[in-house]
Design a protein around this motif. Structure first.
Motif, PDB file in Angstrom:
ATOM      1  N   VAL A 228     -40.545 -13.100 -20.821  1.00  0.00           N
ATOM      2  CA  VAL A 228     -41.779 -12.974 -20.025  1.00  0.00           C
ATOM      3  C   VAL A 228     -41.502 -12.823 -18.518  1.00  0.00           C
ATOM      4  CG1 VAL A 228     -42.295 -15.457 -19.613  1.00  0.00           C
ATOM      5  CG2 VAL A 228     -44.154 -13.801 -19.854  1.00  0.00           C
ATOM      6  N   ILE A 229     -40.382 -13.406 -18.044  1.00  0.00           N
ATOM      7  CA  ILE A 229     -40.079 -13.293 -16.615  1.00  0.00           C
ATOM      8  C   ILE A 229     -39.718 -11.835 -16.308  1.00  0.00           C
ATOM      9  CG2 ILE A 229     -38.664 -14.173 -14.691  1.00  0.00           C
ATOM     10  CD1 ILE A 229     -39.766 -16.629 -15.980  1.00  0.00           C
ATOM     11  N   GLY A 230     -40.474 -11.235 -15.413  1.00  0.00           N
ATOM     12  CA  GLY A 230     -40.252  -9.834 -15.077  1.00  0.00           C
ATOM     13  C   GLY A 230     -41.195  -8.888 -15.818  1.00  0.00           C
TER      14      GLY A 230
ATOM     15  N   LYS B 102     -47.194  -9.234 -12.083  1.00  0.00           N
ATOM     16  CA  LYS B 102     -45.953  -9.267 -12.843  1.00  0.00           C
ATOM     17  C   LYS B 102     -45.528 -10.733 -12.888  1.00  0.00           C
ATOM     18  CE  LYS B 102     -41.529  -6.918 -12.643  1.00  0.00           C
ATOM     19  NZ  LYS B 102     -40.652  -6.073 -11.838  1.00  0.00           N
ATOM     20  N   TRP B 103     -45.018 -11.199 -14.032  1.00  0.00           N
ATOM     21  CA  TRP B 103     -44.677 -12.624 -14.145  1.00  0.00           C
ATOM     22  C   TRP B 103     -43.336 -12.934 -13.490  1.00  0.00           C
ATOM     23  CZ3 TRP B 103     -48.925 -14.819 -14.555  1.00  0.00           C
ATOM     24  CH2 TRP B 103     -49.922 -14.406 -15.435  1.00  0.00           C
ATOM     25  N   ASP B 104     -43.418 -13.660 -12.380  1.00  0.00           N
ATOM     26  CA  ASP B 104     -42.222 -14.142 -11.696  1.00  0.00           C
ATOM     27  C   ASP B 104     -42.536 -15.579 -11.260  1.00  0.00           C
ATOM     28  OD1 ASP B 104     -43.980 -13.874  -9.565  1.00  0.00           O
ATOM     29  OD2 ASP B 104     -42.975 -12.132  -8.713  1.00  0.00           O
ATOM     30  N   GLU B 105     -41.689 -16.189 -10.465  1.00  0.00           N
ATOM     31  CA  GLU B 105     -41.953 -17.591 -10.119  1.00  0.00           C
ATOM     32  C   GLU B 105     -43.291 -17.806  -9.418  1.00  0.00           C
ATOM     33  OE1 GLU B 105     -37.456 -18.947  -9.670  1.00  0.00           O
ATOM     34  OE2 GLU B 105     -38.872 -20.277  -8.646  1.00  0.00           O
ATOM     35  N   PRO B 106     -43.605 -17.026  -8.378  1.00  0.00           N
ATOM     36  CA  PRO B 106     -44.885 -17.260  -7.698  1.00  0.00           C
ATOM     37  C   PRO B 106     -46.115 -17.024  -8.584  1.00  0.00           C
ATOM     38  CG  PRO B 106     -43.435 -15.903  -6.333  1.00  0.00           C
ATOM     39  CD  PRO B 106     -42.764 -16.056  -7.647  1.00  0.00           C
ATOM     40  N   THR B 107     -46.113 -15.945  -9.376  1.00  0.00           N
ATOM     41  CA  THR B 107     -47.309 -15.666 -10.185  1.00  0.00           C
ATOM     42  C   THR B 107     -47.441 -16.660 -11.340  1.00  0.00           C
ATOM     43  OG1 THR B 107     -46.110 -14.005 -11.480  1.00  0.00           O
ATOM     44  CG2 THR B 107     -47.414 -13.195  -9.616  1.00  0.00           C
ATOM     45  N   LEU B 108     -46.324 -17.022 -11.960  1.00  0.00           N
ATOM     46  CA  LEU B 108     -46.391 -18.015 -13.047  1.00  0.00           C
ATOM     47  C   LEU B 108     -46.828 -19.372 -12.515  1.00  0.00           C
ATOM     48  CD1 LEU B 108     -43.218 -17.248 -15.204  1.00  0.00           C
ATOM     49  CD2 LEU B 108     -45.583 -17.184 -16.006  1.00  0.00           C
ATOM     50  N   THR B 109     -46.357 -19.716 -11.316  1.00  0.00           N
ATOM     51  CA  THR B 109     -46.728 -21.000 -10.726  1.00  0.00           C
ATOM     52  C   THR B 109     -48.243 -21.067 -10.556  1.00  0.00           C
ATOM     53  OG1 THR B 109     -44.605 -21.179  -9.607  1.00  0.00           O
ATOM     54  CG2 THR B 109     -46.392 -22.522  -8.719  1.00  0.00           C
ATOM     55  N   LYS B 110     -48.798 -19.989 -10.048  1.00  0.00           N
ATOM     56  CA  LYS B 110     -50.245 -19.938  -9.838  1.00  0.00           C
ATOM     57  C   LYS B 110     -51.002 -20.005 -11.174  1.00  0.00           C
ATOM     58  CE  LYS B 110     -53.282 -17.226  -6.916  1.00  0.00           C
ATOM     59  NZ  LYS B 110     -53.498 -15.883  -6.376  1.00  0.00           N
TER      60      LYS B 110
ATOM     61  N   VAL C 112     -40.964 -25.911 -16.477  1.00  0.00           N
ATOM     62  CA  VAL C 112     -41.259 -25.036 -17.624  1.00  0.00           C
ATOM     63  C   VAL C 112     -40.837 -23.592 -17.303  1.00  0.00           C
ATOM     64  CG1 VAL C 112     -43.684 -24.283 -17.321  1.00  0.00           C
ATOM     65  CG2 VAL C 112     -42.839 -24.855 -19.596  1.00  0.00           C
ATOM     66  N   ILE C 113     -40.939 -23.201 -16.038  1.00  0.00           N
ATOM     67  CA  ILE C 113     -40.461 -21.865 -15.640  1.00  0.00           C
ATOM     68  C   ILE C 113     -38.938 -21.796 -15.811  1.00  0.00           C
ATOM     69  CG2 ILE C 113     -40.196 -20.241 -13.700  1.00  0.00           C
ATOM     70  CD1 ILE C 113     -43.005 -21.211 -12.737  1.00  0.00           C
TER      71      ILE C 113
ATOM     72  N   GLN D 193     -34.508 -19.158 -19.365  1.00  0.00           N
ATOM     73  CA  GLN D 193     -33.385 -19.108 -20.312  1.00  0.00           C
ATOM     74  C   GLN D 193     -33.572 -18.028 -21.369  1.00  0.00           C
ATOM     75  OE1 GLN D 193     -33.509 -23.288 -21.638  1.00  0.00           O
ATOM     76  NE2 GLN D 193     -31.579 -23.547 -20.575  1.00  0.00           N
ATOM     77  N   PHE D 194     -34.819 -17.606 -21.544  1.00  0.00           N
ATOM     78  CA  PHE D 194     -35.103 -16.604 -22.572  1.00  0.00           C
ATOM     79  C   PHE D 194     -35.551 -15.275 -21.967  1.00  0.00           C
ATOM     80  CE2 PHE D 194     -36.008 -20.884 -24.151  1.00  0.00           C
ATOM     81  CZ  PHE D 194     -35.019 -20.972 -25.114  1.00  0.00           C
ATOM     82  N   SER D 195     -35.186 -15.077 -20.712  1.00  0.00           N
ATOM     83  CA  SER D 195     -35.496 -13.818 -20.041  1.00  0.00           C
ATOM     84  C   SER D 195     -34.233 -13.324 -19.345  1.00  0.00           C
ATOM     85  CB  SER D 195     -36.589 -14.016 -18.993  1.00  0.00           C
ATOM     86  OG  SER D 195     -37.837 -14.319 -19.592  1.00  0.00           O
ATOM     87  N   ASN D 196     -34.165 -12.029 -19.108  1.00  0.00           N
ATOM     88  CA  ASN D 196     -32.988 -11.480 -18.424  1.00  0.00           C
ATOM     89  C   ASN D 196     -33.096 -11.658 -16.917  1.00  0.00           C
ATOM     90  OD1 ASN D 196     -31.722 -10.564 -20.764  1.00  0.00           O
ATOM     91  ND2 ASN D 196     -33.104  -8.781 -20.806  1.00  0.00           N
TER      92      ASN D 196
END
Ligand code: HEM
Length: 106
Positions: A35-37, A61-69, A97-98, A103-106
């Protein structure tokens, strides 16, 4: 904010009712494998809400800032999302959790 994937695995217990991260398998929610990226609302085999598809089209796009929000308050960030999860309360749980999902994203 330090990230702890092992602590994140415990937080992910709350997500597991609806999501899998270890493999590409959809449940009530889309697989979070990779999901990351990923652009929001674009797992090819999942039927998203119109709101989530629109979020992706508008550039989310799912990255640290957008997932955090999103994970703090899903319905505030994506109005109309069909993810019926109220959100995680603490910055720590969100960061961890991010780290777990990474660990499951490239
Ligand atoms: C969507 C993460 C808990 C159901 C999503 C998305 C993410 C996510 C990142 C967007 C995925 C994409 O665009 O491909 C999480 C995390 C959770 C959690 C980390 C725990 C902290 C839950 C729970 C449920 C759920 C408990 C079910 C009650 C859904 C559904 C969608 C979704 C149905 C699609 C939303 C839409 O199309 O509007 N989740 N989720 N999630 N999630 Fe969750």
């Amino acid at each position: 904010q330090a990230q702890d994937a092992a602590a994140g695995e415990k937080v992910f217990v709350k997500c597991k009712v609806c999501h899998v991260a270890e493999e590409d398998k959809n449940k009530v929610g889309p697989s979070l494998h990779g999901v990351i990226g990923r652009t929001a609302g674009t797992h090819p085999d999942f039927k998203y809400s119109e709101a989530m598809v629109a979020a992706g089209k508008s550039g989310v796009k799912w990255d640290e800032p957008t997932l955090t929000k999103y994970l703090h308050d899903p319905k505030a960030m994506v109005k109309g999302t069909k993810m019926t999860f109220p959100g995680l309360k603490t910055d720590e749980d969100v960061a961890n959790v991010i780290a777990y999902l990474k660990q499951f994203s490239n």
